[in-house]
Design an enzyme around this catalytic site. Structure first.
Site, PDB file in Angstrom:
ATOM      1  N   LYS A   5      29.614  41.125  33.953  1.00 26.12           N
ATOM      2  CA  LYS A   5      29.945  42.086  32.896  1.00 26.12           C
ATOM      3  C   LYS A   5      29.051  41.836  31.699  1.00 26.12           C
ATOM      4  O   LYS A   5      28.756  40.689  31.363  1.00 26.12           O
ATOM      5  CB  LYS A   5      31.424  41.957  32.507  1.00 26.12           C
ATOM      6  N   ASP A  60      34.139  35.563  28.411  1.00 24.03           N
ATOM      7  CA  ASP A  60      33.597  34.650  27.402  1.00 24.03           C
ATOM      8  C   ASP A  60      34.660  34.369  26.330  1.00 24.03           C
ATOM      9  O   ASP A  60      34.469  33.505  25.472  1.00 24.03           O
ATOM     10  CB  ASP A  60      32.288  35.182  26.803  1.00 24.03           C
ATOM     11  N   SER A  61      35.798  35.043  26.427  1.00 22.45           N
ATOM     12  CA  SER A  61      36.963  34.685  25.602  1.00 22.45           C
ATOM     13  C   SER A  61      37.344  33.227  25.841  1.00 22.45           C
ATOM     14  O   SER A  61      38.086  32.647  25.038  1.00 22.45           O
ATOM     15  CB  SER A  61      38.147  35.601  25.941  1.00 22.45           C
ATOM     16  N   ASP A  72      31.645  37.166  32.827  1.00 15.59           N
ATOM     17  CA  ASP A  72      30.952  37.670  31.642  1.00 15.59           C
ATOM     18  C   ASP A  72      29.588  37.023  31.497  1.00 15.59           C
ATOM     19  O   ASP A  72      29.462  35.786  31.559  1.00 15.59           O
ATOM     20  CB  ASP A  72      31.754  37.322  30.380  1.00 15.59           C
ATOM     21  N   GLU A  92      37.345  48.715  25.352  1.00 17.28           N
ATOM     22  CA  GLU A  92      38.182  47.859  24.507  1.00 17.28           C
ATOM     23  C   GLU A  92      38.420  48.485  23.140  1.00 17.28           C
ATOM     24  O   GLU A  92      37.466  48.899  22.464  1.00 17.28           O
ATOM     25  CB  GLU A  92      37.503  46.481  24.351  1.00 17.28           C
ATOM     26  N   GLU A 137      28.062  43.535  27.556  1.00 17.08           N
ATOM     27  CA  GLU A 137      28.545  44.374  26.467  1.00 17.08           C
ATOM     28  C   GLU A 137      27.429  45.205  25.868  1.00 17.08           C
ATOM     29  O   GLU A 137      26.434  44.659  25.390  1.00 17.08           O
ATOM     30  CB  GLU A 137      29.142  43.493  25.349  1.00 17.08           C
TER      31      GLU A 137
HETATM   32  N1  LIG Z   1      43.054  35.717  22.962  1.00 15.83           N
HETATM   33  C1  LIG Z   1      42.109  36.632  22.943  1.00 15.83           C
HETATM   34  N2  LIG Z   1      42.436  37.899  23.256  1.00 15.83           N
HETATM   35  C2  LIG Z   1      41.502  38.888  23.245  1.00 15.83           C
HETATM   36  O1  LIG Z   1      41.844  40.047  23.570  1.00 15.83           O
HETATM   37  C3  LIG Z   1      40.164  38.549  22.888  1.00 15.83           C
HETATM   38  C4  LIG Z   1      39.875  37.205  22.577  1.00 15.83           C
HETATM   39  N3  LIG Z   1      40.856  36.283  22.592  1.00 15.83           N
HETATM   40  N4  LIG Z   1      38.623  36.818  22.240  1.00 15.83           N
HETATM   41  C5  LIG Z   1      37.535  37.753  22.347  1.00 15.83           C
HETATM   42  C6  LIG Z   1      37.986  39.080  21.995  1.00 15.83           C
HETATM   43  C7  LIG Z   1      38.406  39.291  20.560  1.00 15.83           C
HETATM   44  N5  LIG Z   1      39.333  40.381  20.699  1.00 15.83           N
HETATM   45  C8  LIG Z   1      40.073  40.967  19.686  1.00 15.83           C
HETATM   46  C9  LIG Z   1      40.602  40.217  18.663  1.00 15.83           C
HETATM   47  C10 LIG Z   1      41.375  40.805  17.668  1.00 15.83           C
HETATM   48  C11 LIG Z   1      41.608  42.171  17.683  1.00 15.83           C
HETATM   49  C12 LIG Z   1      42.435  42.793  16.597  1.00 15.83           C
HETATM   50  O2  LIG Z   1      43.217  42.135  15.979  1.00 15.83           O
HETATM   51  N6  LIG Z   1      42.311  44.087  16.384  1.00 15.83           N
HETATM   52  C13 LIG Z   1      43.076  44.819  15.377  1.00 15.83           C
HETATM   53  C14 LIG Z   1      42.397  46.138  15.111  1.00 15.83           C
HETATM   54  C15 LIG Z   1      42.465  46.488  13.650  1.00 15.83           C
HETATM   55  C16 LIG Z   1      41.949  47.873  13.402  1.00 15.83           C
HETATM   56  O3  LIG Z   1      40.729  48.115  13.469  1.00 15.83           O
HETATM   57  O4  LIG Z   1      42.791  48.760  13.187  1.00 15.83           O
HETATM   58  C17 LIG Z   1      44.483  45.111  15.911  1.00 15.83           C
HETATM   59  O5  LIG Z   1      45.355  45.385  15.105  1.00 15.83           O
HETATM   60  O6  LIG Z   1      44.697  45.084  17.133  1.00 15.83           O
HETATM   61  C18 LIG Z   1      41.076  42.926  18.714  1.00 15.83           C
HETATM   62  C19 LIG Z   1      40.317  42.320  19.723  1.00 15.83           C
HETATM   63  C20 LIG Z   1      39.495  40.728  22.085  1.00 15.83           C
HETATM   64  N7  LIG Z   1      39.148  39.513  22.772  1.00 15.83           N
HETATM   65  C1  LIG Z   2      38.766  40.885  26.710  1.00 14.25           C
HETATM   66  C2  LIG Z   2      37.969  40.888  27.982  1.00 14.25           C
HETATM   67  C3  LIG Z   2      37.645  42.273  28.428  1.00 14.25           C
HETATM   68  C4  LIG Z   2      36.727  40.038  27.848  1.00 14.25           C
HETATM   69  O1  LIG Z   2      35.616  40.482  27.804  1.00 14.25           O
HETATM   70  C5  LIG Z   2      36.923  38.587  27.751  1.00 14.25           C
HETATM   71  O2  LIG Z   2      38.036  38.094  27.994  1.00 14.25           O
HETATM   72  O3  LIG Z   2      35.952  37.907  27.425  1.00 14.25           O
HETATM   73 MG   LIG Z   3      34.209  39.042  27.147  1.00 14.13          MG
END
Ligand SMILES: Nc1nc(=O)c2c([nH]1)NC[C@@H]1CN(c3ccc(C(=O)N[C@@H](CCC(=O)O)C(=O)O)cc3)CN21
Ligand SMILES: CC(C)C(=O)C(=O)O
Ligand SMILES: [Mg+2]
Length: 282
Positions: free
Chosen positions: A131, A64-65, A103, A200, A133
């Site tokens: 899948k 769903d991304s 998803d 994740e 969540e």
């Molecule tokens: N392009 C893209 N990649 C992805 O992995 C993704 C999507 N879109 N869309 C749906 C979700 C959103 N996701 C995300 C988006 C941002 C972070 C992020 O920036 N996390 C911080 C964590 C900060 C903290 O709690 O310490 C990082 O620094 O990685 C993580 C997952 C994973 N999924």
């Molecule tokens: C980040 C992965 C695991 C996902 O659920 C997605 O791409 O939607």
């Molecule tokens: Mg997803």
């Protein structure tokens, strides 16, 4: 001493090349048992599906991304079952071997019955597995689907459909209590019939412990190197997503001159354990 030559078989055994042999749930279990890492990428169209399939990516996820990377939304919440089904059908047309996971989007699995009706749409579009969540609250739903011949991949840790409840895309399972809850959820998903578990954005140590606790394969995205396999969003792997880059993201186009080479480099790095490195982990 040289072994005596085998007599010519009257009916030669069919040649099963790696490129055409279908990846199934038993394949994933065999990989886990053999300590061979499982490779997964998101995919949304037939051309990339064909390319990833040829590169030996074992699982393709119509995530769903797609709402964020294909359609420019700020979260995954606006994505519909019809949209995931449309992209699933495209991916299915492009593959020969990969196991296709779709998803269930936000709002599509509030009850076992709605989950079933929506999962049927995705399976009929070409998915081999769906899948969803969440943890304990979904156990009955996972049982309902698996009893009706729909394989399920569970997804725990950072569950993006809960972004407004979580208060952002933050690392999960950092406290003892939340880590224990995640482990108990993982066991419940497995007991309910889930075939695979995506983890994740959790500490690497928790990813390792959950993987050791379970019999089913785990696929990590920011869950450390000890999961049974890894997944990334393809736009992140290719460095074309304009948004904020999560820590677990690696641009595999760096040092490559083609998309084929970048995807092959991802597969090789997951298989040889060089991805994820410490810098990609929590
Ligand atoms: N392009 C893209 N990649 C992805 O992995 C993704 C999507 N879109 N869309 C749906 C979700 C959103 N996701 C995300 C988006 C941002 C972070 C992020 O920036 N996390 C911080 C964590 C900060 C903290 O709690 O310490 C990082 O620094 O990685 C993580 C997952 C994973 N999924
Ligand atoms: C980040 C992965 C695991 C996902 O659920 C997605 O791409 O939607
Ligand atoms: Mg997803």
């Amino acid at each position: 001493m040289a072994a005596s030559p085998k007599p010519a078989a009257t009916t030669p055994a069919p040649v099963k090349s790696a490129a055409t042999k279908a990846v199934t749930i038993p394949t994933l279990n065999a990989h886990r048992a053999a300590g061979e890492k499982i490779t997964m990428l998101t995919c949304y169209d037939a051309s990339f599906a064909s390319l990833m399939d040829r590169c030996g990516v074992e699982m393709l996820l119509i995530g769903d991304s797609l709402g964020m990377v294909c359609n420019g939304h700020q979260s995954t919440l606006p994505v519909t079952v019809a949209e995931v089904a449309y992209h699933t059908a495209a991916v299915a047309r492009g593959t020969k071997s990969a196991l296709i996971v779709a998803d269930l989007p936000f709002g599509a699995y509030g009850t076992p019955e709605t989950a079933y009706a929506n999962a049927v749409q995705l399976m009929q579009a070409g998915a081999h597995m769906v899948k969803l969540e969440g943890g304990a609250w979904l156990a009955d739903t996972v049982r309902f689907l698996t009893e009706r011949a729909i394989p399920v991949c569970a997804h725990l840790g950072l569950t993006p459909q809960s972004v407004h409840q979580l208060g952002g895309y933050k690392v999960q399972g950092k406290t003892t209590e939340s880590a224990e809850l995640l482990k108990s959820d993982a066991l419940k998903m497995q007991a309910a019939g889930a075939s695979v578990l995506v983890l994740e954005a959790i500490p690497s140590q928790l990813g390792k412990e959950v993987t050791e606790l379970l019999a089913i394969p785990t696929i990590g995205i920011g869950a450390g190197p000890d999961c049974s396999g890894q997944v990334l969003v393809m736009h992140d792997l290719l460095g074309v997503f304009p948004g904020r880059k999560a820590r677990f993201v690696k641009n595999f186009m760096d040092g490559q001159t083609s998309i084929d080479a970048a995807i092959a480099a991802y597969v090789a790095a997951v298989k040889d354990g060089s991805f994820p490195a410490l810098e990609h982990c929590f």
